[in-house]
Motif scaffolding. Structure first.
Motif, PDB file in Angstrom:
ATOM      1  N   ILE A   1       0.826  -1.205   0.000  1.00 30.53           N
ATOM      2  CA  ILE A   1       0.000   0.000   0.000  1.00 30.53           C
ATOM      3  C   ILE A   1       0.863   1.259   0.000  1.00 30.53           C
ATOM      4  N   CYS A   2       1.918   1.237   0.804  1.00 33.47           N
ATOM      5  CA  CYS A   2       2.746   2.436   0.944  1.00 33.47           C
ATOM      6  C   CYS A   2       3.491   2.770  -0.343  1.00 33.47           C
ATOM      7  N   LEU A   3       4.001   1.739  -1.022  1.00 34.80           N
ATOM      8  CA  LEU A   3       4.684   1.978  -2.298  1.00 34.80           C
ATOM      9  C   LEU A   3       3.705   2.523  -3.333  1.00 34.80           C
ATOM     10  N   ALA A   4       2.499   1.951  -3.378  1.00 38.79           N
ATOM     11  CA  ALA A   4       1.492   2.436  -4.321  1.00 38.79           C
ATOM     12  C   ALA A   4       1.111   3.876  -4.009  1.00 38.79           C
TER      13      ALA A   4
ATOM     14  N   VAL B   1      -4.168  10.956 -12.916  1.00 44.03           N
ATOM     15  CA  VAL B   1      -3.393   9.827 -12.387  1.00 44.03           C
ATOM     16  C   VAL B   1      -4.317   8.672 -12.038  1.00 44.03           C
ATOM     17  N   SER B   2      -3.910   7.482 -12.416  1.00 44.46           N
ATOM     18  CA  SER B   2      -4.668   6.273 -12.085  1.00 44.46           C
ATOM     19  C   SER B   2      -4.347   5.821 -10.663  1.00 44.46           C
ATOM     20  N   THR B   3      -5.361   5.318  -9.960  1.00 52.08           N
ATOM     21  CA  THR B   3      -5.168   4.745  -8.620  1.00 52.08           C
ATOM     22  C   THR B   3      -5.361   3.239  -8.639  1.00 52.08           C
TER      23      THR B   3
ATOM     24  N   PHE C   1      -4.914  -2.975  -1.890  1.00 52.36           N
ATOM     25  CA  PHE C   1      -5.851  -3.262  -0.807  1.00 52.36           C
ATOM     26  C   PHE C   1      -6.357  -4.699  -0.851  1.00 52.36           C
ATOM     27  N   GLY C   2      -6.087  -5.381  -1.971  1.00 52.04           N
ATOM     28  CA  GLY C   2      -6.665  -6.700  -2.172  1.00 52.04           C
ATOM     29  C   GLY C   2      -8.031  -6.635  -2.826  1.00 52.04           C
TER      30      GLY C   2
END
Length: 276
Positions: A105-108, A123-125, A132-133
């Motif tokens: 999560i943190c890297l993303a 920007v794409s999320t 998050f799975g």
């Protein structure tokens, strides 16, 4: 006049005519509007023209986040975090060793923030959502924004342990709220203090933020079947007060716009007007 640009999705409908002008002028004939449209096609002669150079970044200096289905609530949260300079610094300095990229999560989150600073277009999320799975179905469902905020903050605090950024998140966001229970008929008072990273404010029947804060701190009387059990005095009438003992440099507020309706047996949205 409206210029259609290749990268854009605005076809000019929103700029055609204000609705109030349409009904106030002599434009309608038997509730029918006749429109004559003249189109002129222009092909950009080179890559240096406005058609090629026009991007959100060049037009206004910022880019937004793409809605991956029903993720507008998450986008609002991310944009709020991103525009806090100290928050960005904490995100960029997190320790990320020995974690799979797909579940990190943190890297993303770091990549989303970097793209918000450097990318030319929205920007794409998607990578963040996958971390998050979640699958594509989850992206089309509304999730609790406060719960998501708690997940982000817990991860950030975990990743800043034993780094120069340790404790910085708390110093920026943590406040203290005291709950005081004072008996009305005997000399007894109880006080408890809790640390919070955000405050939930109801918008129902509240016209503005000041009203919501007053309701949050409104005193409550415990009486009748709801008396307070005071140590050494038994059940007593009491007054419950809530007060802010310490406010953080950045105060996160979550506006509560959903509540359970027992008549409908469903969660419904509160659409009351709210100003801040």
């Amino acid at each position: 006049h409206h210029t259609l640009r290749t990268p854009g999705s605005d076809w000019g409908f929103t700029q055609f005519m204000p609705l109030r002008d349409l009904h106030s002028g002599a434009f309608l004939d038997n509730d029918t509007l006749l429109v004559c449209v003249c189109l002129q096609s222009t092909i950009a002669p080179s890559k240096t023209t406005d058609y090629a150079l026009s991007t959100p970044r060049r037009e206004n200096g910022y880019v937004g986040l793409k809605n991956q289905g029903a993720t507008c609530y998450m986008n609002s949260l991310l944009q709020s975090y991103f525009h806090l300079g100290k928050f960005r610094q904490i995100v960029y300095e997190m320790q990320l060793q020995n974690e799979a990229d797909s579940k990190n999560i943190c890297l993303a989150l770091q990549r989303v923030f970097w793209n918000l600073e450097e990318a030319d277009d929205a920007v794409s999320t998607r990578e963040l959502i996958h971390s998050f799975g979640w699958d594509s179905i989850d992206a089309f469902q509304q999730h609790d924004i406060q719960e998501m905020s708690a997940v982000f903050l817990d991860k950030l605090q975990e990743k800043t342990m034993n780094t120069p950024m340790q404790g910085e998140l708390g110093r920026m966001l943590e406040g203290q709220i005291a709950k005081v229970i004072t008996c009305l008929d005997v000399d007894f008072e109880s006080k408890s203090t809790q640390t919070c990273l955000d405050i939930q404010l109801s918008v129902k029947r509240c016209p503005n933020l000041q009203c919501a804060f007053r309701n949050f701190c409104e005193q409550e009387i415990l009486d009748g079947d709801n008396k307070y059990k005071a140590e050494g005095f038994g059940l007593q009438r009491a007054r419950v007060s809530v007060m802010f003992e310490q406010l953080p440099p950045v105060l996160l507020l979550h506006l509560v716009r959903y509540e359970y309706d027992p008549l409908q047996d469903a969660v419904v949205k509160i659409n009351d007007r709210f100003e801040y």
